[in-house]
Enzyme design. Structure first.
Site, PDB file in Angstrom:
ATOM      1  N   ASP A   1      16.395  16.147 -24.798  1.00 58.39           N
ATOM      2  CA  ASP A   1      15.453  16.256 -25.897  1.00 58.39           C
ATOM      3  C   ASP A   1      15.938  15.952 -27.312  1.00 58.39           C
ATOM      4  OD1 ASP A   1      12.817  16.354 -26.265  1.00 58.39           O
ATOM      5  OD2 ASP A   1      12.567  18.502 -25.995  1.00 58.39           O
TER       6      ASP A   1
ATOM      7  N   ARG B   1       1.061  26.764 -26.970  1.00 56.62           N
ATOM      8  CA  ARG B   1       1.904  27.328 -28.019  1.00 56.62           C
ATOM      9  C   ARG B   1       1.187  27.076 -29.338  1.00 56.62           C
ATOM     10  NH1 ARG B   1       5.752  25.007 -29.795  1.00 56.62           N
ATOM     11  NH2 ARG B   1       5.665  23.022 -28.705  1.00 56.62           N
TER      12      ARG B   1
ATOM     13  N   GLY C   1      10.774  28.002 -17.586  1.00 61.30           N
ATOM     14  CA  GLY C   1      10.216  26.687 -17.974  1.00 61.30           C
ATOM     15  C   GLY C   1      10.433  25.628 -16.905  1.00 61.30           C
ATOM     16  N   GLY C   2       9.752  24.492 -17.114  1.00 62.72           N
ATOM     17  CA  GLY C   2       9.775  23.407 -16.139  1.00 62.72           C
ATOM     18  C   GLY C   2      11.175  22.930 -15.807  1.00 62.72           C
TER      19      GLY C   2
ATOM     20  N   VAL D   1       0.360  22.246 -19.266  1.00 68.98           N
ATOM     21  CA  VAL D   1      -0.743  23.177 -19.033  1.00 68.98           C
ATOM     22  C   VAL D   1      -1.811  22.532 -18.153  1.00 68.98           C
ATOM     23  CG1 VAL D   1      -2.643  24.360 -20.203  1.00 68.98           C
ATOM     24  CG2 VAL D   1      -0.323  24.558 -21.093  1.00 68.98           C
TER      25      VAL D   1
ATOM     26  N   ASP E   1      33.874 -24.111 -16.456  1.00 66.49           N
ATOM     27  CA  ASP E   1      32.825 -24.328 -17.443  1.00 66.49           C
ATOM     28  C   ASP E   1      33.494 -24.962 -18.680  1.00 66.49           C
ATOM     29  OD1 ASP E   1      30.531 -23.872 -19.137  1.00 66.49           O
ATOM     30  OD2 ASP E   1      31.581 -22.091 -19.891  1.00 66.49           O
TER      31      ASP E   1
END
Ligand code: ADQ
Length: 739
Positions: A147, A281, A33-34, A385, A506
């Site tokens: 994911d 898929r 896979g990627g 794809v 301040d």
């Protein structure tokens, strides 16, 4: 890139390896896979930014021992399995992940099941991942989580390892708030808090980034958002788009590989006319049924094309144990049968449908043999794809029809973009693609290929880690170190030995605590006493955003310099007279006031405060925060259009206030004007507010700058709270000084 790094740990639901037993023989399969290619290519880079092997933590049915034996020689990835008991995994993975989050985030809320046991299992599984990662994490390691299966994990790890860098990448769409809010309240919070445990959060597209930031804003309006950064108060998080890509060269080179050429020739011999191709898929998000209906309509509308085109549709089995998927498979089978029965002839089959996984050579051959790729998901995070199809077209031919609902559509604008649920649109696009002139095909394909050649999977990974590295630098710059121990001794020593000292203080939040009603604030006698003592031997300047009337009332009696309205007015220490930094300062107010008044009318609860040197539109007390923020953005936009450079005005987007004032002065310029008049060898500035940042940034490197509170700051040190200011000043004055 990143220096002195530990190892890289990847956490994803699945391990990239699987052991398969065949004929009493064990074999290791590496998923291609990627993400796996991205990680492998990263590990072989010359300037690989991490050390040692990559640890990949993921669910597996294989044991750690088996995997260790086989992966030992396999390359730079150590596989570390997380064991999830089967009953938890079913509720977690098939349940929460694929029966709730997947359909919901792909805009199929009616398919989503909100089962309480799913959520419990999701939390338990994320905890199992956290425990496993805790066993191997060392200081300096970077953890990259992937994911929707692991949204809770970044926060679980952040709690255990506050000093480690954690990155998160989301591979599916992040939906708009209208969809996200369907989740029960405590689940929403768990998921968003979980993701926000990371330092860098990546999505495929800018839309997903916007939706995520919008959701965070609804849940946590107090977190300040600036560009892609989110300020959580004590931590800076970056949220950005990184469109995932593919190994371009692998698909491009395949075109000429003998095995691919052989299969391509066979396909063309077998189908001696135009070929439309798709591969996905099995999933309802991929739009298979709509695609078939669109193709059927095309055949219906274009009798001339019948017998001259074939749709080759390959579907890879996936999740087919889940009921919805089985039903979808049956519907697909039936629709293919119906189209073939309706239009088919003895020597022509309109649809060739294969339900199987393809080896790489066959996939590459099909991509390059086809005339049209019909990629029409109804929702897709990215869709690889279509990118693989483009990369496979070494011949610069072929037409890509792509759904506008795929993340990839944002990058691939030369494709024919369609709405996948509009059957007419699909049918027309097929006709247009089949009839497209070869010159036009080539022009479009070349442009698509050029883009993917540049932004390939290596660029994606490099881009991601380069962002992570610059974020680390920014976090380091803003990191707060408390004023104690050595720094405290150092500051006291410098103070004691200095010949000429200046101290900028301040007012609200520094000398006095922040009160609900600003008019009720009073300077304590203790603080007034310290300031009186400080004046002997020091130039003391109180730098405030308040107007001079208030400051006269509260601190007018003290023998100090006073700067009012963020540096617009200065009161001299001797004459006690106020001087404006600019003359005729309010001739501009007449033009701005009516615009602000209009927005008061349009936003009940908002009001305009007219200060001597500025106009402020406040919306803190407006009940509907979202609405008020929208109005504030609108006002700010209108003001930007109105303010020409020659007016010399600036708009400050403060905390629930929009303020317009003259440019060229702020607390920083005010502080610098003191330094111009006389040299000082000890400079100290203290403040808690965002406007004090101008002062911290402007002062020279040698100045001591102290931020009160934990918020991110350009100041070099912090004091935890306003209560610590008095003891600090007392201790400073106690230093045995030269003066
Ligand atoms: P997926 O939903 O799996 O990925 P996609 O990005 O298109 O979708 O990747 C599918 C991969 O599977 C491609 O590499 C493709 O070549 C391969 N494939 C598909 N059918 C095949 C077949 N029949 N035989 C062999 N290989 C096949 C999720 C998100 C996407 C996101 C990716 C990456 O849903 O939106 O693009 O992650 O982040």
């Amino acid at each position: 890139m990143i220096n002195n790094k530990g190892k890289l740990i990847i956490a994803a639901y699945r391990l990239p390896f699987k052991i398969v037993y065949q004929n009493n023989h064990r074999e290791l399969f590496q998923n291609s896979g990627g993400l796996v290619s991205a990680v492998l290519s990263l590990s072989t880079q010359k300037n690989y930014p991490f050390s040692g092997n990559i640890s990949w933590v993921g669910h597996s049915e294989n044991t750690a021992l088996e995997l260790q034996e086989l992966t030992h020689e396999a390359g730079p990835i150590d596989a570390i399995p997380v064991t999830i008991p089967a009953e938890i995994n079913a509720l977690y993975y098939e349940g929460f992940c694929n029966d709730l989050i997947w359909p919901l985030f792909h805009y199929f809320p009616s398919e989503a099941n909100f089962d309480k046991t799913y959520f419990e299992a999701y939390q338990a599984a994320n905890q199992l991942f956290a425990d496993k990662i805790a066993e191997i994490t060392e200081p300096g390691d970077t953890i990259w989580i992937h994911d929707y299966q692991l949204m809770g994990l970044p926060a679980l790890l952040r709690e255990k390892f506050p000093g480690n860098t954690i990155a998160f990448f989301f591979h599916i769409p992040f939906p708009s708030f209208e969809i996200f809010r369907l989740l029960p309240v405590s689940w929403r919070k768990y998921l968003i808090d979980g993701i926000l445990g990371a330092d860098l959060i990546g999505f495929h597209t800018n839309d997903y980034v916007r939706y995520f930031l919008g959701t965070v804003q609804r849940l946590y309006p107090q977190y300040e958002q600036r560009l892609h950064y989110l300020n959580l108060g004590n931590r800076l998080v970056e949220i950005d788009a990184f469109p995932i890509s593919i190994d371009f060269n692998k698909f491009d080179d395949a075109y000429q590989q003998p095995e691919v050429v052989k299969i391509r020739t066979e396909i063309k011999q077998h189908i001696p006319h135009k070929i439309i191709f798709s591969v996905d898929r099995l999933d309802y998000s991929k739009g298979l049924l709509h695609r078939l209906i669109g193709y059927e309509l095309f055949l219906e509308n274009n009798p001339g094309w019948r017998g001259k085109v074939t749709f080759l549709m390959v579907v890879v089995p996936s999740r087919d144990t889940i009921g919805q998927y089985q039903q979808m498979k049956t519907e697909t089978d039936m629709l293919v049968g119906k189209i073939n029965a309706r239009f088919g002839e003895i020597n022509w089959q309109p649809v060739i449908y294969q339900y199987r996984s393809l080896p790489f050579e066959e996939l590459a051959a099909m991509y390059s043999a086809s005339d049209v790729a019909l990629i029409t998901p109804v929702r897709d995070g990215m869709n690889l794809v279509c990118k693989e199809y483009v990369a496979s077209r070494h011949d610069n031919r072929g037409v890509l029809i792509l759904s506008e609902m795929a993340g990839a559509a944002a990058e691939l604008s030369e494709a024919i973009l369609i709405n996948p649920t509009d059957n007419d649109d699909t049918a027309n696009a097929i006709q247009r693609a089949l009839e497209m002139h070869p010159d036009e095909q080539e022009g479009r394909m070349k442009a698509l290929r050029q883009r993917l050649r540049i932004y390939d999977i290596d660029t994606w990974t490099n881009d991601f880690f380069a962002q992570l590295s610059s974020l680390e630098t920014e976090q380091e710059r803003l990191k707060h170190t408390y004023l104690k121990g050595k720094t405290m001794r150092d500051i006291k020593e410098k103070y004691a030995n200095a010949a000429s000292r200046i101290i900028f203080l301040d007012f609200d939040g520094t000398l006095v605590p922040i009160e609900r009603n600003p008019q009720e604030v009073r300077l304590s006698e203790d603080m007034a006493e310290i300031l009186r003592r400080m004046v002997a031997g020091n130039t003391v300047v109180i730098v405030s955003g308040r107007d001079r009337r208030f400051l006269e009332r509260e601190i007018g009696r003290l023998p100090v310099y006073i700067v009012a309205e963020h540096g617009a007015l200065v009161r001299d220490i001797d004459t006690r007279l106020w001087t404006p930094v600019y003359d005729s300062m309010d001739d501009w107010k007449g033009a701005i006031r009516p615009i602000m008044d209009l927005f008061v009318a349009r936003c009940p609860g908002a009001f305009v405060e007219e200060k001597e040197t500025s106009l402020a539109w406040h919306f803190r007390v407006v009940a509907d925060k979202q609405y008020a923020q929208r109005r504030a953005n609108e006002l700010s936009w209108q003001l930007h259009n109105f303010l020409h450079p020659e007016l010399n005005l600036q708009i400050i987007n403060g905390n629930k206030v929009i303020e317009v004032k003259k440019t060229h002065y702020n607390k920083g310029t005010a502080a610098l004007s003191f330094l111009e008049n006389k040299p000082y060898d000890f400079i100290l500035a203290m403040g808690d507010d965002t406007t004090d940042e101008d002062m911290f940034e402007a002062l020279p490197e040698t100045a001591y700058t102290i931020k009160i509170g934990e918020d991110l700051s350009a100041a070099r040190t912090h004091l935890p709270s306003q209560k610590d200011v008095l003891p600090f000043l007392k201790s400073l004055l106690a230093s045995p000084g030269k003066l």
